[in-house]
Design a protein around this motif. Structure first.
Motif, short mmCIF file in Angstrom:
data_model
loop_
_atom_site.label_atom_id
_atom_site.label_comp_id
_atom_site.label_asym_id
_atom_site.label_seq_id
_atom_site.Cartn_x
_atom_site.Cartn_y
_atom_site.Cartn_z
N PHE A 12 0.83 -1.20 0.00
CA PHE A 12 0.00 0.00 0.00
C PHE A 12 0.87 1.25 0.00
CE2 PHE A 12 -3.54 -2.64 1.60
CZ PHE A 12 -4.50 -2.24 0.69
N LEU A 13 0.47 2.23 -0.78
CA LEU A 13 1.15 3.52 -0.81
C LEU A 13 0.82 4.27 0.47
CD1 LEU A 13 2.74 5.52 -2.72
CD2 LEU A 13 0.52 6.41 -3.37
N THR A 14 1.83 4.79 1.13
CA THR A 14 1.58 5.55 2.36
C THR A 14 1.29 7.01 2.02
OG1 THR A 14 3.90 6.15 2.68
CG2 THR A 14 3.15 4.05 3.63
N GLU A 15 0.64 7.65 2.95
CA GLU A 15 0.32 9.07 2.72
C GLU A 15 1.59 9.91 2.69
OE1 GLU A 15 -2.91 12.39 4.20
OE2 GLU A 15 -2.72 10.50 5.30
N ALA A 16 2.61 9.51 3.47
CA ALA A 16 3.88 10.24 3.47
C ALA A 16 4.54 10.17 2.10
CB ALA A 16 4.81 9.66 4.53
N GLU A 17 4.50 8.98 1.46
CA GLU A 17 5.06 8.85 0.11
C GLU A 17 4.32 9.74 -0.88
OE1 GLU A 17 6.60 4.29 -0.35
OE2 GLU A 17 4.44 4.59 -0.15
N LEU A 18 3.03 9.80 -0.69
CA LEU A 18 2.21 10.61 -1.60
C LEU A 18 2.47 12.09 -1.42
CD1 LEU A 18 0.05 10.29 -3.75
CD2 LEU A 18 -1.65 10.39 -1.96
N ARG A 19 2.60 12.53 -0.18
CA ARG A 19 2.83 13.96 0.08
C ARG A 19 4.22 14.40 -0.39
NH1 ARG A 19 -1.32 16.36 2.14
NH2 ARG A 19 -2.80 15.21 3.40
#
Length: 201
Positions: free
Chosen positions: A187-194
């Protein structure tokens, strides 16, 4: 060519004219002239080709600035080009289908990241290996309300998972055949996305 034979040999003068064409020199045009055939020609469908009595936009050719052509019409406002910049606040109003269109339709674009952040805000998580968005099935999700789940709680919740199927463009139940440990790690983490929103130097 064999298909044109019936048209060429036709007794109908209009059909024969279509196949043979028209000799433009017979209409009085000098095709050997170095000058333009018609300096202000705008359309074959106008009765007044010179634009007399018509007020509209005057445009000049870039190659011949001395030849101005009259345009006897105005472009309707509904055809006007409006350059709208999408802001993160706009994405809150979009449906899941619209967010999917933006996310999958604009790869490596900032609007893709904004769409992904909105998916996250609504409780969806992106699986990097399956390249699919997942969420916990709930009445709140069906109503479009925001939920907060991270990838681990989503995978280990024990409830029914749903995913957005890009082939049918609908939300479907997910039959989990992937081992839980492998499933959660992807799963893609929100930190990676930000991190994708912050411009790289």
């Amino acid at each position: 060519m064999s298909g044109l034979l019936a048209t060429i040999r036709s007794q109908n003068p209009d059909l024969s004219l279509l196949a043979h064409g028209v000799d433009l020199t017979g209409l009085g045009l000098n095709l050997n002239s170095s000058e333009p055939l018609y300096a202000s020609f705008t359309s074959p469908f106008l009765n007044d080709l010179m634009g007399d009595g018509l007020t509209s936009n005057v445009t000049c050719s870039a190659e011949r600035p001395d030849t101005a052509t009259e345009t006897p019409y105005t472009l309707p406002s509904c055809y006007g080009y409006c350059n709208v910049t999408l802001k993160p606040s706009h994405f809150k109003r979009f449906t899941i289908e619209t967010l999917a269109l933006i996310f999958y339709g604009y790869p490596r674009d900032l609007v893709q990241v904004y769409a992904a952040l909105e998916w996250f805000n609504r409780g969806w998580r992106y699986h990097k290996e399956l390249k699919t968005w997942f969420a916990q099935a709930s009445p709140a999700l069906e109503a479009g309300h925001t939920e907060t789940n991270d990838g681990k709680s989503l995978a280990h919740s024990g409830g029914q998972l749903v995913y957005f199927d890009i082939h049918s463009w609908t939300v479907k139940p997910f039959a989990n055949t992937v081992p839980p440990a492998t499933f959660v790690r992807s799963f893609l983490t929100e930190a990676e996305l930000r991190e994708m929103v912050v411009p790289r130097k």
